[in-house]
Design a protein around this motif. Sequence first.
Motif, PDB file in Angstrom:
ATOM      1  N   SER A  91       0.803  -1.223   0.000  1.00 46.43           N
ATOM      2  CA  SER A  91       0.000   0.000   0.000  1.00 46.43           C
ATOM      3  C   SER A  91       0.835   1.271   0.000  1.00 46.43           C
ATOM      4  N   MET A  92       2.148   1.147  -0.020  1.00 40.08           N
ATOM      5  CA  MET A  92       3.006   2.326   0.088  1.00 40.08           C
ATOM      6  C   MET A  92       2.838   3.243  -1.120  1.00 40.08           C
ATOM      7  N   ALA A  93       2.865   2.689  -2.319  1.00 36.54           N
ATOM      8  CA  ALA A  93       2.823   3.510  -3.529  1.00 36.54           C
ATOM      9  C   ALA A  93       1.512   4.278  -3.636  1.00 36.54           C
ATOM     10  N   SER A  94       0.389   3.612  -3.449  1.00 33.66           N
ATOM     11  CA  SER A  94      -0.908   4.276  -3.599  1.00 33.66           C
ATOM     12  C   SER A  94      -1.113   5.361  -2.541  1.00 33.66           C
ATOM     13  N   ASN A  95      -0.711   5.092  -1.299  1.00 29.11           N
ATOM     14  CA  ASN A  95      -0.878   6.090  -0.246  1.00 29.11           C
ATOM     15  C   ASN A  95       0.019   7.300  -0.464  1.00 29.11           C
ATOM     16  N   LEU A  96       1.232   7.061  -0.944  1.00 27.89           N
ATOM     17  CA  LEU A  96       2.120   8.195  -1.214  1.00 27.89           C
ATOM     18  C   LEU A  96       1.619   9.030  -2.384  1.00 27.89           C
ATOM     19  N   GLU A  97       1.030   8.398  -3.384  1.00 30.43           N
ATOM     20  CA  GLU A  97       0.458   9.158  -4.494  1.00 30.43           C
ATOM     21  C   GLU A  97      -0.712  10.019  -4.023  1.00 30.43           C
ATOM     22  N   LEU A 127       9.279   5.984  -6.705  1.00 31.81           N
ATOM     23  CA  LEU A 127      10.210   4.957  -6.255  1.00 31.81           C
ATOM     24  C   LEU A 127       9.470   3.761  -5.662  1.00 31.81           C
ATOM     25  N   ALA A 128       8.443   4.036  -4.855  1.00 25.12           N
ATOM     26  CA  ALA A 128       7.670   2.949  -4.265  1.00 25.12           C
ATOM     27  C   ALA A 128       6.927   2.155  -5.328  1.00 25.12           C
ATOM     28  N   ARG A 129       6.389   2.859  -6.344  1.00 32.10           N
ATOM     29  CA  ARG A 129       5.691   2.157  -7.432  1.00 32.10           C
ATOM     30  C   ARG A 129       6.652   1.300  -8.237  1.00 32.10           C
ATOM     31  N   ALA A 130       7.861   1.818  -8.495  1.00 30.96           N
ATOM     32  CA  ALA A 130       8.851   1.040  -9.240  1.00 30.96           C
ATOM     33  C   ALA A 130       9.288  -0.188  -8.448  1.00 30.96           C
ATOM     34  N   GLU A 131       9.488  -0.040  -7.153  1.00 35.10           N
ATOM     35  CA  GLU A 131       9.879  -1.187  -6.336  1.00 35.10           C
ATOM     36  C   GLU A 131       8.747  -2.209  -6.249  1.00 35.10           C
ATOM     37  N   HIS A 132       7.517  -1.739  -6.220  1.00 36.45           N
ATOM     38  CA  HIS A 132       6.382  -2.662  -6.196  1.00 36.45           C
ATOM     39  C   HIS A 132       6.301  -3.466  -7.490  1.00 36.45           C
ATOM     40  N   TYR A 133       6.473  -2.793  -8.628  1.00 39.53           N
ATOM     41  CA  TYR A 133       6.457  -3.493  -9.906  1.00 39.53           C
ATOM     42  C   TYR A 133       7.648  -4.452 -10.021  1.00 39.53           C
ATOM     43  N   ALA A 134       8.795  -4.041  -9.498  1.00 39.63           N
ATOM     44  CA  ALA A 134       9.964  -4.922  -9.545  1.00 39.63           C
ATOM     45  C   ALA A 134       9.736  -6.177  -8.709  1.00 39.63           C
ATOM     46  N   LYS A 191       8.437 -12.034  -8.709  1.00 35.33           N
ATOM     47  CA  LYS A 191       7.566 -13.173  -8.418  1.00 35.33           C
ATOM     48  C   LYS A 191       7.145 -13.888  -9.701  1.00 35.33           C
ATOM     49  N   VAL A 192       6.855 -13.106 -10.739  1.00 34.69           N
ATOM     50  CA  VAL A 192       6.466 -13.715 -12.017  1.00 34.69           C
ATOM     51  C   VAL A 192       7.618 -14.518 -12.604  1.00 34.69           C
TER      52      VAL A 192
END
Length: 306
Positions: free
Chosen positions: A149-155, A243-250, A255-256
């Motif tokens: 939830s870090m990326a969405s909350n920071l946005e 940065l949080a969104r990029a780390e989340h996608y990474a 996992k994929v």
Amino acid sequence: MIGTSALLAIAAAAIAAGIGVRALIYRAFENKRPQRGRDASRSQRAATRERLLSSMSSLGEAAPVKAEKAGALRAKLSQAGLQLDVNTWRGIQIASLCAGFLLALASLLQGLEAAHVFGAVVAACLGSLCPPLLLSSLIRDRRNRIKRSMASNLELLSITVRSGYPLERGLKLIANSSSGPLSEEFRQVDADINLLGMSMERSLTRMAERCKVPEVSAFSAALTQAARQGTSISRVLDSQARLARAEHYAALQEKVNKLPAKLVAPIFGIMMLIIVIALVPPLYETVLLFAGSFDSSSVQADVLTG
């Protein structure tokens, strides 16, 4: 002598009690906003939980822990998002240990065979290890939820600050409009500032210490540095959100990428099972056929020679 059915009943009761305690802790004692309009049944369950926690606290006061251990345990309970004091958690540990001991004793009453001794050892280990493993599981799960939830909350926080709200007001708006452990941490930051009179830097540092999540630590350090140097808060929030969104996608991509390696073992097991089912019955019938023909030919040879 306790029968096997009674031992199985005791084991089932112990497992059900463990599941119930986990549900009790995980669902009822996270930092949540008070809900309005609860009916009588919910109020009754809440009263039952309070009585159970009170008894656990009384049990924990009988075996207090040292001050340094109590501080470390209090920090772990905070990281797990549990509103429990040290005595209550200590009482849960003692109750689990007693349950494991009783189950081990019931297994030993069956006899001193290797299976019963092994069952007693397993029951004792489960009784002593279940609370620490449960606490570690809750901490790990809460940290993963914070990361997701870090990326969405920071946005959302960045949009709020760009709209003209101060950072403290933005944190409070997000805490009141969303749910989850990160929103709870923002709510605690707002309480530290408005109720305890802490500075923004100190409250953010306390949040990073409670969460023990690298993304939260980076967010806290970036905002603290921006406040000290007079940098634009909205720009810092934008960069932290990206940065949080990029780390989340990474993390999702990692996992994929690991999925094919994880699927090798199940696919290989299914293929081997299909091969065994397809080949074993015909092979078995062939072996029986050759064995029968071999016996009949040997009997005919004996008759001719006789």
